[in-house]
Design an enzyme around this catalytic site. Structure first.
Site, PDB file in Angstrom:
ATOM      1  CG  ASP A  91      49.270  29.884  33.774  1.00 27.71           C
ATOM      2  OD1 ASP A  91      49.716  28.980  34.490  1.00 27.71           O
ATOM      3  OD2 ASP A  91      48.416  29.704  32.897  1.00 27.71           O
ATOM      4  CG  ASP A 265      43.127  33.749  33.778  1.00 32.28           C
ATOM      5  OD1 ASP A 265      43.578  33.503  32.641  1.00 32.28           O
ATOM      6  OD2 ASP A 265      42.971  32.856  34.635  1.00 32.28           O
ATOM      7  CB  CYS A 303      29.730  50.457  27.108  1.00 31.42           C
ATOM      8  SG  CYS A 303      31.510  50.162  27.223  1.00 31.42           S
ATOM      9  CB  CYS A 305      34.827  51.466  26.128  1.00 32.62           C
ATOM     10  SG  CYS A 305      33.914  50.914  24.669  1.00 32.62           S
ATOM     11  CB  CYS A 308      30.283  52.465  23.722  1.00 33.01           C
ATOM     12  SG  CYS A 308      30.271  50.661  23.583  1.00 33.01           S
ATOM     13  CG  HIS A 334      32.879  47.102  23.935  1.00 31.53           C
ATOM     14  ND1 HIS A 334      31.937  47.904  24.558  1.00 31.53           N
ATOM     15  CD2 HIS A 334      32.295  45.876  23.795  1.00 31.53           C
ATOM     16  CE1 HIS A 334      30.837  47.206  24.764  1.00 31.53           C
ATOM     17  NE2 HIS A 334      31.022  45.981  24.318  1.00 31.53           N
TER      18      HIS A 334
END
Length: 375
Positions: A91, A265, A303, A305, A308, A334
Protein backbone atom coordinates in the site's frame (compact mmCIF):
# COMPACT_ATOMS: atom_id res chain seq x y z
CA UNK A 1 7.88 -8.13 -19.39
CA UNK A 2 6.27 -6.40 -16.41
CA UNK A 3 3.80 -8.09 -14.12
CA UNK A 4 0.65 -9.25 -15.94
CA UNK A 5 -2.72 -10.85 -15.38
CA UNK A 6 -4.45 -13.35 -17.66
CA UNK A 7 -8.11 -14.37 -17.76
CA UNK A 8 -8.81 -18.09 -17.29
CA UNK A 9 -12.62 -18.15 -17.09
CA UNK A 10 -15.72 -16.05 -16.55
CA UNK A 11 -19.12 -16.84 -15.08
CA UNK A 12 -21.37 -13.85 -15.61
CA UNK A 13 -19.12 -10.95 -14.69
CA UNK A 14 -17.17 -12.98 -12.10
CA UNK A 15 -13.63 -13.77 -13.25
CA UNK A 16 -10.96 -16.36 -12.54
CA UNK A 17 -7.44 -15.61 -13.67
CA UNK A 18 -3.74 -15.73 -12.92
CA UNK A 19 -1.52 -12.89 -11.74
CA UNK A 20 2.08 -13.49 -12.86
CA UNK A 21 4.77 -11.81 -10.77
CA UNK A 22 8.50 -11.94 -10.13
CA UNK A 23 7.87 -14.10 -7.06
CA UNK A 24 5.37 -16.53 -8.52
CA UNK A 25 1.92 -16.94 -10.02
CA UNK A 26 -1.22 -16.16 -8.03
CA UNK A 27 -4.65 -17.58 -8.92
CA UNK A 28 -7.41 -15.00 -8.69
CA UNK A 29 -9.76 -14.18 -7.06
CA UNK A 30 -7.26 -13.78 -4.24
CA UNK A 31 -7.38 -12.47 -0.69
CA UNK A 32 -4.08 -11.02 0.57
CA UNK A 33 -3.51 -11.23 4.34
CA UNK A 34 -2.39 -7.86 5.69
CA UNK A 35 1.20 -7.74 6.92
CA UNK A 36 1.32 -4.02 7.64
CA UNK A 37 4.68 -3.86 9.40
CA UNK A 38 6.28 -6.86 7.70
CA UNK A 39 4.31 -9.51 9.55
CA UNK A 40 0.78 -10.89 9.48
CA UNK A 41 -0.09 -10.23 13.12
CA UNK A 42 -0.01 -13.30 15.40
CA UNK A 43 1.16 -15.61 12.59
CA UNK A 44 4.47 -17.03 11.39
CA UNK A 45 5.18 -17.06 7.68
CA UNK A 46 4.86 -20.86 7.73
CA UNK A 47 1.41 -20.53 9.29
CA UNK A 48 0.34 -18.06 6.60
CA UNK A 49 1.64 -20.36 3.87
CA UNK A 50 -0.22 -23.33 5.35
CA UNK A 51 -3.56 -21.59 4.76
CA UNK A 52 -2.93 -21.51 1.01
CA UNK A 53 -2.22 -17.78 0.93
CA UNK A 54 -0.06 -16.92 -2.08
CA UNK A 55 0.34 -13.15 -1.71
CA UNK A 56 0.49 -10.74 1.22
CA UNK A 57 0.32 -6.98 1.71
CA UNK A 58 2.81 -4.63 3.38
CA UNK A 59 2.46 -0.92 4.09
CA UNK A 60 4.74 1.84 2.81
CA UNK A 61 3.88 4.31 5.57
CA UNK A 62 4.59 1.96 8.45
CA UNK A 63 7.70 0.37 6.96
CA UNK A 64 9.25 3.71 5.98
CA UNK A 65 8.98 4.80 9.61
CA UNK A 66 10.11 1.53 11.14
CA UNK A 67 12.50 -0.13 10.37
CA UNK A 68 13.05 2.13 7.33
CA UNK A 69 12.99 1.22 3.63
CA UNK A 70 16.76 1.64 3.20
CA UNK A 71 17.41 -0.74 6.10
CA UNK A 72 14.99 -3.30 4.63
CA UNK A 73 16.84 -3.05 1.30
CA UNK A 74 20.23 -3.53 2.98
CA UNK A 75 18.89 -6.65 4.66
CA UNK A 76 17.83 -8.18 1.34
CA UNK A 77 14.32 -6.80 0.87
CA UNK A 78 10.98 -7.41 2.52
CA UNK A 79 10.64 -10.96 1.15
CA UNK A 80 13.81 -12.09 2.87
CA UNK A 81 13.20 -10.12 6.05
CA UNK A 82 9.74 -11.56 6.67
CA UNK A 83 10.51 -15.03 5.24
CA UNK A 84 7.95 -14.68 2.47
CA UNK A 85 9.05 -16.02 -0.91
CA UNK A 86 5.75 -15.26 -2.63
CA UNK A 87 4.52 -11.97 -4.11
CA UNK A 88 4.04 -8.86 -1.97
CA UNK A 89 1.83 -5.85 -2.69
CA UNK A 90 2.58 -2.65 -0.81
CA UNK A 91 0.00 0.00 0.00
CA UNK A 92 1.38 3.41 -0.94
CA UNK A 93 0.50 5.17 2.31
CA UNK A 94 -2.52 6.97 0.87
CA UNK A 95 -4.94 5.53 3.40
CA UNK A 96 -2.75 6.80 6.23
CA UNK A 97 -2.77 10.23 4.57
CA UNK A 98 -6.53 10.20 5.17
CA UNK A 99 -6.68 8.47 8.55
CA UNK A 100 -3.92 10.54 10.15
CA UNK A 101 -5.41 13.86 9.03
CA UNK A 102 -4.56 15.54 12.30
CA UNK A 103 -0.85 14.85 11.81
CA UNK A 104 -0.37 15.86 8.17
CA UNK A 105 -0.39 18.74 5.73
CA UNK A 106 -1.02 18.20 2.03
CA UNK A 107 -0.02 20.24 -0.99
CA UNK A 108 0.31 19.69 -4.73
CA UNK A 109 3.71 18.06 -4.42
CA UNK A 110 2.90 15.59 -1.65
CA UNK A 111 2.22 15.31 2.05
CA UNK A 112 4.20 16.29 5.13
CA UNK A 113 3.27 14.36 8.24
CA UNK A 114 4.29 13.64 11.79
CA UNK A 115 5.13 10.09 12.74
CA UNK A 116 2.52 8.55 15.01
CA UNK A 117 5.45 6.77 16.70
CA UNK A 118 7.71 9.62 17.82
CA UNK A 119 6.33 12.82 16.29
CA UNK A 120 9.21 13.19 13.81
CA UNK A 121 8.41 14.96 10.53
CA UNK A 122 8.47 13.18 7.18
CA UNK A 123 7.76 14.05 3.57
CA UNK A 124 6.03 11.67 1.15
CA UNK A 125 5.68 12.49 -2.54
CA UNK A 126 4.52 10.25 -5.39
CA UNK A 127 8.13 9.78 -6.47
CA UNK A 128 9.33 8.98 -2.95
CA UNK A 129 6.49 6.51 -2.40
CA UNK A 130 7.46 4.63 -5.57
CA UNK A 131 11.12 4.61 -4.51
CA UNK A 132 10.29 3.28 -1.04
CA UNK A 133 8.26 0.46 -2.56
CA UNK A 134 11.17 -0.35 -4.89
CA UNK A 135 13.50 -0.56 -1.90
CA UNK A 136 11.03 -2.89 -0.18
CA UNK A 137 11.06 -5.01 -3.38
CA UNK A 138 7.27 -5.00 -3.74
CA UNK A 139 5.99 -7.03 -6.69
CA UNK A 140 2.99 -4.69 -6.91
CA UNK A 141 3.62 -1.01 -6.24
CA UNK A 142 0.59 1.19 -5.57
CA UNK A 143 0.33 4.80 -6.70
CA UNK A 144 0.30 7.38 -3.94
CA UNK A 145 -3.20 8.80 -3.72
CA UNK A 146 -5.44 10.68 -1.36
CA UNK A 147 -8.08 8.30 -0.09
CA UNK A 148 -11.19 10.50 -0.26
CA UNK A 149 -13.00 10.40 3.10
CA UNK A 150 -16.70 9.70 3.53
CA UNK A 151 -18.81 11.71 3.53
CA UNK A 152 -17.43 14.24 1.05
CA UNK A 153 -19.21 16.74 -1.14
CA UNK A 154 -18.96 16.30 -4.89
CA UNK A 155 -16.61 19.30 -5.03
CA UNK A 156 -14.36 17.85 -2.32
CA UNK A 157 -14.36 14.43 -3.99
CA UNK A 158 -13.53 15.98 -7.37
CA UNK A 159 -10.60 18.00 -6.05
CA UNK A 160 -9.25 14.99 -4.15
CA UNK A 161 -9.62 12.64 -7.12
CA UNK A 162 -7.96 15.02 -9.58
CA UNK A 163 -5.02 15.50 -7.23
CA UNK A 164 -4.68 11.71 -7.06
CA UNK A 165 -4.75 11.50 -10.86
CA UNK A 166 -1.94 14.05 -11.13
CA UNK A 167 0.02 12.05 -8.57
CA UNK A 168 -0.70 8.84 -10.55
CA UNK A 169 0.95 10.33 -13.65
CA UNK A 170 4.01 11.21 -11.55
CA UNK A 171 4.11 7.69 -10.07
CA UNK A 172 4.03 6.22 -13.57
CA UNK A 173 6.93 8.42 -14.58
CA UNK A 174 8.92 7.48 -11.48
CA UNK A 175 8.32 3.71 -11.75
CA UNK A 176 11.12 1.69 -13.36
CA UNK A 177 9.75 -1.36 -15.24
CA UNK A 178 11.27 -4.67 -14.18
CA UNK A 179 10.52 -8.27 -15.10
CA UNK A 180 7.59 -9.47 -12.98
CA UNK A 181 6.96 -6.14 -11.23
CA UNK A 182 4.10 -3.73 -11.81
CA UNK A 183 2.40 -0.48 -10.83
CA UNK A 184 -1.33 -0.21 -10.08
CA UNK A 185 -3.37 2.96 -10.45
CA UNK A 186 -6.12 3.70 -7.94
CA UNK A 187 -9.62 4.85 -8.95
CA UNK A 188 -11.03 7.56 -6.68
CA UNK A 189 -14.08 9.81 -6.85
CA UNK A 190 -16.09 9.06 -3.72
CA UNK A 191 -19.64 7.86 -4.32
CA UNK A 192 -20.11 9.97 -7.47
CA UNK A 193 -20.38 7.89 -10.70
CA UNK A 194 -19.24 10.71 -13.00
CA UNK A 195 -16.13 11.29 -10.91
CA UNK A 196 -15.35 7.58 -10.80
CA UNK A 197 -15.70 7.48 -14.60
CA UNK A 198 -13.40 10.47 -14.97
CA UNK A 199 -10.85 8.77 -12.72
CA UNK A 200 -10.94 5.53 -14.73
CA UNK A 201 -10.49 7.46 -17.97
CA UNK A 202 -7.51 9.36 -16.54
CA UNK A 203 -5.82 6.20 -15.27
CA UNK A 204 -6.35 4.15 -18.42
CA UNK A 205 -4.94 7.01 -20.48
CA UNK A 206 -1.77 6.79 -18.39
CA UNK A 207 -1.67 2.98 -18.48
CA UNK A 208 -0.98 0.63 -15.57
CA UNK A 209 -0.36 -3.08 -15.00
CA UNK A 210 -3.46 -3.25 -12.81
CA UNK A 211 -6.23 -1.05 -11.47
CA UNK A 212 -7.45 -0.68 -7.90
CA UNK A 213 -10.73 0.76 -6.66
CA UNK A 214 -9.97 2.85 -3.58
CA UNK A 215 -11.94 5.06 -1.24
CA UNK A 216 -14.53 2.41 -0.34
CA UNK A 217 -15.29 0.60 2.93
CA UNK A 218 -14.81 3.94 4.68
CA UNK A 219 -18.34 4.25 6.06
CA UNK A 220 -20.58 4.34 2.99
CA UNK A 221 -22.16 0.92 3.63
CA UNK A 222 -22.31 -2.20 1.51
CA UNK A 223 -25.22 -1.13 -0.68
CA UNK A 224 -23.47 2.06 -1.72
CA UNK A 225 -20.16 0.25 -2.17
CA UNK A 226 -21.77 -2.24 -4.54
CA UNK A 227 -23.48 0.61 -6.39
CA UNK A 228 -20.10 2.29 -6.94
CA UNK A 229 -18.64 -1.00 -8.18
CA UNK A 230 -21.59 -1.52 -10.52
CA UNK A 231 -20.82 1.72 -12.34
CA UNK A 232 -17.02 1.63 -12.05
CA UNK A 233 -15.82 -1.93 -12.71
CA UNK A 234 -17.34 -2.27 -16.21
CA UNK A 235 -15.22 0.70 -17.31
CA UNK A 236 -11.94 -0.91 -16.24
CA UNK A 237 -9.79 -2.77 -18.79
CA UNK A 238 -10.79 -6.42 -19.09
CA UNK A 239 -7.21 -7.62 -19.53
CA UNK A 240 -5.84 -6.17 -16.27
CA UNK A 241 -6.17 -7.20 -12.65
CA UNK A 242 -8.79 -5.38 -10.58
CA UNK A 243 -8.15 -4.82 -6.88
CA UNK A 244 -10.70 -3.62 -4.31
CA UNK A 245 -8.70 -2.07 -1.49
CA UNK A 246 -9.42 -2.72 2.18
CA UNK A 247 -12.49 -4.92 1.71
CA UNK A 248 -13.95 -6.71 3.60
CA UNK A 249 -16.48 -9.12 5.12
CA UNK A 250 -17.18 -12.48 3.44
CA UNK A 251 -20.40 -10.98 2.08
CA UNK A 252 -18.42 -8.04 0.67
CA UNK A 253 -16.00 -10.40 -1.04
CA UNK A 254 -18.70 -12.55 -2.61
CA UNK A 255 -20.54 -9.48 -3.91
CA UNK A 256 -17.36 -7.90 -5.28
CA UNK A 257 -16.22 -11.10 -7.03
CA UNK A 258 -19.69 -11.22 -8.57
CA UNK A 259 -18.99 -7.75 -9.99
CA UNK A 260 -15.63 -8.66 -11.52
CA UNK A 261 -13.07 -7.87 -8.78
CA UNK A 262 -9.97 -10.09 -8.65
CA UNK A 263 -7.93 -9.01 -5.61
CA UNK A 264 -8.71 -8.12 -1.99
CA UNK A 265 -7.07 -7.26 1.31
CA UNK A 266 -8.51 -6.41 4.70
CA UNK A 267 -7.51 -6.42 8.38
CA UNK A 268 -10.83 -7.97 9.41
CA UNK A 269 -9.76 -11.63 9.69
CA UNK A 270 -6.62 -10.85 11.70
CA UNK A 271 -8.17 -8.13 13.85
CA UNK A 272 -11.20 -10.30 14.57
CA UNK A 273 -8.95 -13.21 15.47
CA UNK A 274 -7.23 -11.10 18.11
CA UNK A 275 -10.55 -10.10 19.66
CA UNK A 276 -12.17 -13.54 19.82
CA UNK A 277 -14.36 -13.45 16.72
CA UNK A 278 -14.28 -16.41 14.34
CA UNK A 279 -15.49 -16.51 10.73
CA UNK A 280 -17.19 -19.77 9.80
CA UNK A 281 -19.31 -21.17 7.00
CA UNK A 282 -22.31 -20.55 9.23
CA UNK A 283 -21.55 -16.99 10.25
CA UNK A 284 -19.57 -15.24 12.96
CA UNK A 285 -18.89 -16.75 16.37
CA UNK A 286 -17.68 -14.86 19.43
CA UNK A 287 -15.45 -17.29 21.31
CA UNK A 288 -15.75 -15.20 24.48
CA UNK A 289 -19.44 -16.07 24.78
CA UNK A 290 -20.30 -18.39 27.69
CA UNK A 291 -22.26 -20.70 25.38
CA UNK A 292 -18.91 -22.11 24.15
CA UNK A 293 -17.50 -22.93 27.61
CA UNK A 294 -18.59 -26.61 27.54
CA UNK A 295 -18.68 -27.13 23.77
CA UNK A 296 -16.32 -29.94 22.78
CA UNK A 297 -16.84 -29.44 19.06
CA UNK A 298 -14.61 -27.53 16.64
CA UNK A 299 -15.14 -23.92 15.61
CA UNK A 300 -15.98 -25.12 12.09
CA UNK A 301 -16.10 -28.88 11.33
CA UNK A 302 -15.21 -28.23 7.66
CA UNK A 303 -12.03 -26.28 8.49
CA UNK A 304 -8.57 -27.90 8.51
CA UNK A 305 -6.71 -25.23 10.53
CA UNK A 306 -5.09 -26.29 13.86
CA UNK A 307 -7.72 -24.46 15.91
CA UNK A 308 -10.43 -26.65 14.35
CA UNK A 309 -8.48 -29.88 13.77
CA UNK A 310 -6.88 -30.10 17.23
CA UNK A 311 -8.91 -27.98 19.63
CA UNK A 312 -12.47 -27.40 20.78
CA UNK A 313 -14.62 -24.31 21.08
CA UNK A 314 -14.38 -24.81 24.85
CA UNK A 315 -10.59 -24.60 24.73
CA UNK A 316 -10.68 -21.51 22.55
CA UNK A 317 -13.15 -19.91 24.97
CA UNK A 318 -10.82 -20.76 27.87
CA UNK A 319 -7.78 -19.22 26.11
CA UNK A 320 -9.55 -15.92 25.57
CA UNK A 321 -11.02 -15.77 29.05
CA UNK A 322 -7.58 -16.54 30.51
CA UNK A 323 -5.88 -13.92 28.36
CA UNK A 324 -3.50 -16.45 26.81
CA UNK A 325 -1.77 -15.30 23.62
CA UNK A 326 -2.36 -18.70 22.01
CA UNK A 327 -6.04 -17.82 21.64
CA UNK A 328 -5.48 -14.87 19.24
CA UNK A 329 -2.79 -16.85 17.39
CA UNK A 330 -5.02 -19.86 16.75
CA UNK A 331 -8.09 -17.83 15.93
CA UNK A 332 -6.20 -15.58 13.52
CA UNK A 333 -4.91 -18.71 11.79
CA UNK A 334 -8.47 -19.99 11.55
CA UNK A 335 -9.81 -16.74 10.10
CA UNK A 336 -7.09 -16.51 7.45
CA UNK A 337 -7.78 -20.15 6.57
CA UNK A 338 -11.48 -19.36 6.19
CA UNK A 339 -10.77 -16.43 3.87
CA UNK A 340 -8.39 -18.50 1.75
CA UNK A 341 -10.90 -21.36 1.55
CA UNK A 342 -13.60 -18.87 0.55
CA UNK A 343 -11.49 -17.47 -2.31
CA UNK A 344 -10.55 -20.97 -3.50
CA UNK A 345 -14.22 -21.99 -3.44
CA UNK A 346 -15.29 -18.93 -5.43
CA UNK A 347 -12.47 -19.39 -7.95
CA UNK A 348 -13.33 -23.05 -8.42
CA UNK A 349 -17.00 -22.19 -8.86
CA UNK A 350 -16.16 -19.68 -11.61
CA UNK A 351 -14.03 -22.25 -13.43
CA UNK A 352 -16.86 -24.79 -13.15
CA UNK A 353 -19.58 -22.34 -14.19
CA UNK A 354 -21.36 -22.59 -10.82
CA UNK A 355 -20.61 -19.20 -9.30
CA UNK A 356 -24.17 -18.04 -8.52
CA UNK A 357 -25.13 -21.39 -7.04
CA UNK A 358 -22.03 -21.34 -4.81
CA UNK A 359 -22.46 -17.69 -3.86
CA UNK A 360 -26.09 -18.28 -2.87
CA UNK A 361 -25.09 -21.18 -0.61
CA UNK A 362 -22.34 -19.11 1.06
CA UNK A 363 -24.71 -16.17 1.59
CA UNK A 364 -27.40 -18.47 3.01
CA UNK A 365 -24.96 -19.88 5.57
CA UNK A 366 -24.30 -16.38 6.86
CA UNK A 367 -27.93 -15.23 6.79
CA UNK A 368 -28.98 -18.16 8.96
CA UNK A 369 -26.46 -17.42 11.70
CA UNK A 370 -28.07 -16.22 14.92
CA UNK A 371 -24.78 -14.91 16.33
CA UNK A 372 -24.09 -12.95 13.16
CA UNK A 373 -27.53 -11.31 13.46
CA UNK A 374 -26.75 -10.42 17.05
CA UNK A 375 -23.35 -9.01 16.03
Amino acid sequence: MTLNWTLDATDGTARAGTLRTAHGDVPTPVFMPVGTAGTVKAMTADAVRSTGARMVLGNTYHLMLRPGAERVARLGGLHRMMDWSGPILTDSGGFQVMSLSGLRKMDEQGVTFQSHIDGSKHRLTPEHSVEIQRLLDADVTMCLDECTPFPATEKQAAESMRLSMRWAARCREAFTPREGYGLFGIVQGGVYPDLRAESVDALTAIGFEGYAVGGLAVGEGQEMMFSVLDTTVPRLPTDKARYLMGVGTPSDLVGAVRRGIDMFDCVMPTRSGRTGRAYTRHGMLNMRNARHADDGGPIDPACTCPACARHSRAYMHHLFKAGEMLGPMLLTWHNIQYYQDLMAELGGAILAGRFEETAARIDAGWRNSEEEKAA
